[in-house]
Design a protein around this motif. Structure first.
Motif, PDB file in Angstrom:
ATOM      1  N   VAL A  59     -17.179  -7.995   5.220  1.00  0.00           N
ATOM      2  CA  VAL A  59     -17.110  -6.711   4.787  1.00  0.00           C
ATOM      3  C   VAL A  59     -15.998  -6.656   3.789  1.00  0.00           C
ATOM      4  O   VAL A  59     -14.739  -7.053   3.671  1.00  0.00           O
ATOM      5  CB  VAL A  59     -16.511  -5.791   6.186  1.00  0.00           C
ATOM      6  CG1 VAL A  59     -16.211  -4.439   5.706  1.00  0.00           C
ATOM      7  CG2 VAL A  59     -17.489  -6.147   7.396  1.00  0.00           C
ATOM      8  N   ALA A  60     -16.417  -5.819   2.685  1.00  0.00           N
ATOM      9  CA  ALA A  60     -15.465  -5.591   1.449  1.00  0.00           C
ATOM     10  C   ALA A  60     -14.269  -4.737   1.886  1.00  0.00           C
ATOM     11  O   ALA A  60     -14.644  -3.725   2.503  1.00  0.00           O
ATOM     12  CB  ALA A  60     -16.289  -5.046   0.398  1.00  0.00           C
ATOM     13  N   ALA A  61     -13.101  -5.405   1.631  1.00  0.00           N
ATOM     14  CA  ALA A  61     -11.819  -4.598   2.155  1.00  0.00           C
ATOM     15  C   ALA A  61     -10.827  -4.287   1.182  1.00  0.00           C
ATOM     16  O   ALA A  61     -10.095  -3.177   1.369  1.00  0.00           O
ATOM     17  CB  ALA A  61     -11.219  -5.623   3.061  1.00  0.00           C
TER      18      ALA A  61
ATOM     19  N   PRO B 155     -12.524  -2.807   7.619  1.00  0.00           N
ATOM     20  CA  PRO B 155     -11.957  -2.220   6.412  1.00  0.00           C
ATOM     21  C   PRO B 155     -11.012  -1.240   6.900  1.00  0.00           C
ATOM     22  O   PRO B 155     -10.264  -0.760   5.711  1.00  0.00           O
ATOM     23  CB  PRO B 155     -13.313  -1.577   6.253  1.00  0.00           C
ATOM     24  CG  PRO B 155     -14.044  -1.216   7.365  1.00  0.00           C
ATOM     25  CD  PRO B 155     -14.009  -2.491   8.234  1.00  0.00           C
ATOM     26  N   THR B 156     -10.388  -0.831   7.867  1.00  0.00           N
ATOM     27  CA  THR B 156      -9.414  -0.130   8.364  1.00  0.00           C
ATOM     28  C   THR B 156      -8.328  -0.875   8.792  1.00  0.00           C
ATOM     29  O   THR B 156      -7.388  -0.335   9.408  1.00  0.00           O
ATOM     30  CB  THR B 156      -9.811   1.278   9.251  1.00  0.00           C
ATOM     31  OG1 THR B 156     -10.458   0.743  10.505  1.00  0.00           O
ATOM     32  CG2 THR B 156     -10.719   2.025   8.409  1.00  0.00           C
TER      33      THR B 156
ATOM     34  N   ALA C  51      -6.643  -4.772   5.396  1.00  0.00           N
ATOM     35  CA  ALA C  51      -7.428  -4.212   4.276  1.00  0.00           C
ATOM     36  C   ALA C  51      -6.249  -3.194   3.523  1.00  0.00           C
ATOM     37  O   ALA C  51      -6.279  -2.895   2.329  1.00  0.00           O
ATOM     38  CB  ALA C  51      -8.506  -3.438   4.998  1.00  0.00           C
TER      39      ALA C  51
ATOM     40  N   LYS D   3      -4.996  -3.621  -0.354  1.00  0.00           N
ATOM     41  CA  LYS D   3      -5.229  -2.526  -1.465  1.00  0.00           C
ATOM     42  C   LYS D   3      -4.061  -2.310  -2.016  1.00  0.00           C
ATOM     43  O   LYS D   3      -3.991  -2.027  -3.343  1.00  0.00           O
ATOM     44  CB  LYS D   3      -6.196  -1.329  -0.655  1.00  0.00           C
ATOM     45  CG  LYS D   3      -7.331  -1.657  -0.237  1.00  0.00           C
ATOM     46  CD  LYS D   3      -7.847  -0.227   0.369  1.00  0.00           C
ATOM     47  CE  LYS D   3      -9.458  -0.619   0.989  1.00  0.00           C
ATOM     48  NZ  LYS D   3      -9.883   0.557   1.512  1.00  0.00           N
TER      49      LYS D   3
ATOM     50  N   GLY E 157     -17.969  -8.112  -0.950  1.00  0.00           N
ATOM     51  CA  GLY E 157     -17.827  -8.784   0.286  1.00  0.00           C
ATOM     52  C   GLY E 157     -18.462 -10.223   0.429  1.00  0.00           C
ATOM     53  O   GLY E 157     -18.673 -10.844   1.559  1.00  0.00           O
TER      54      GLY E 157
END
Length: 245
Positions: free
Chosen positions: A8-10, A182-183, A187, A191, A220
């Protein structure tokens, strides 16, 4: 042909580098020898929790932005009365001290996981608390980031706030986790630090230490042992970004 794994792209961005795995946590067992004095062992466990909570708080005071908030919240987990009560009960029932911590943490982490959503992702933070308390009780180093003079992509089952908040983006080029979402705090902090990240990639367990990968935190996708053309593309894009900055 270059192999790929998917997660999953994070956190956006592309990283190229060798994989280094997070140091593993100390293990405990129900067959470990329990202490002879339950009250003394409870006091020792309480002291270990206090020490770990204080370390999280000290890190939080030095951190900024979301990292500080997350570390303060994790310090609160280490001081949770219900967690400590469970540990005390385990020790009084004759359980080994460190394993009583492991069991209490697993109990509450399972409850968080069952709630789903963002609460489930807090379970990894709680497990990190437990691993650090166990390390304190056993007198060993806690799980942590590998010491390296050269840049690498950090891989782990999951990453905890105490690890992620202290990352140096000049050394840690990207983050790859088997679990998480992602949350997750991984992550959020990735960011904030500008480090590309891919999470929830179960195939990552196949990657051996020092395997070169291209990690794309936007799609991802993680490519293992990229060919020369792909490496050149990534390096050219990196050089372009550097020249623009």
């Amino acid at each position: 042909m270059t192999r790929e794994i998917h997660g999953v792209a994070a956190a956006p961005g592309v990283a190229l580098g060798p994989v280094r795995w997070l140091a593993s946590a100390p293990a405990t067992s129900a067959s470990d020898t329990p202490g002879s004095d339950a009250d003394a062992e409870i006091a020792r466990a309480e002291s270990a929790f206090d020490t770990v909570a204080a370390r999280y708080s000290a890190q939080a005071l030095e951190a900024k932005g979301p990292a500080a908030d997350i570390l303060f919240m994790t310090a609160a987990l280490a001081a949770d009365p219900a967690l400590l009560d469970q540990v005390r009960a385990g020790i009084r029932a004759g359980g080994p001290t460190a394993h009583s911590v492991t069991q209490a943490v697993a109990h509450f982490a399972d409850q968080l996981t069952a709630l789903g959503g963002m609460m489930a992702e807090r379970a990894s933070d709680l497990r990190d608390v437990g691993q650090r308390v166990v390390a304190e009780l056993l007198g060993v180093d806690p799980p942590g980031i590998p010491d390296s003079a050269t840049p690498f992509v950090l891989a782990a089952q999951d990453l905890a706030p105490a690890d992620t908040a202290t990352l140096d983006p000049e050394i840690v080029l990207g983050l790859l986790t088997v679990a998480g979402g992602p949350t997750s705090h991984t992550a959020i902090l990735a960011k904030a630090l500008g480090i590309p990240a891919v999470v929830a990639a179960p195939g990552a367990v196949e990657i051996t230490e020092n395997t070169e990968i291209v990690l794309d935190g936007t799609t991802g996708i993680v490519q293992l042992e990229p060919d020369a053309a792909r490496r050149a593309d990534v390096l050219a894009a990196r050089a372009h970004r550097t020249s623009v900055v």
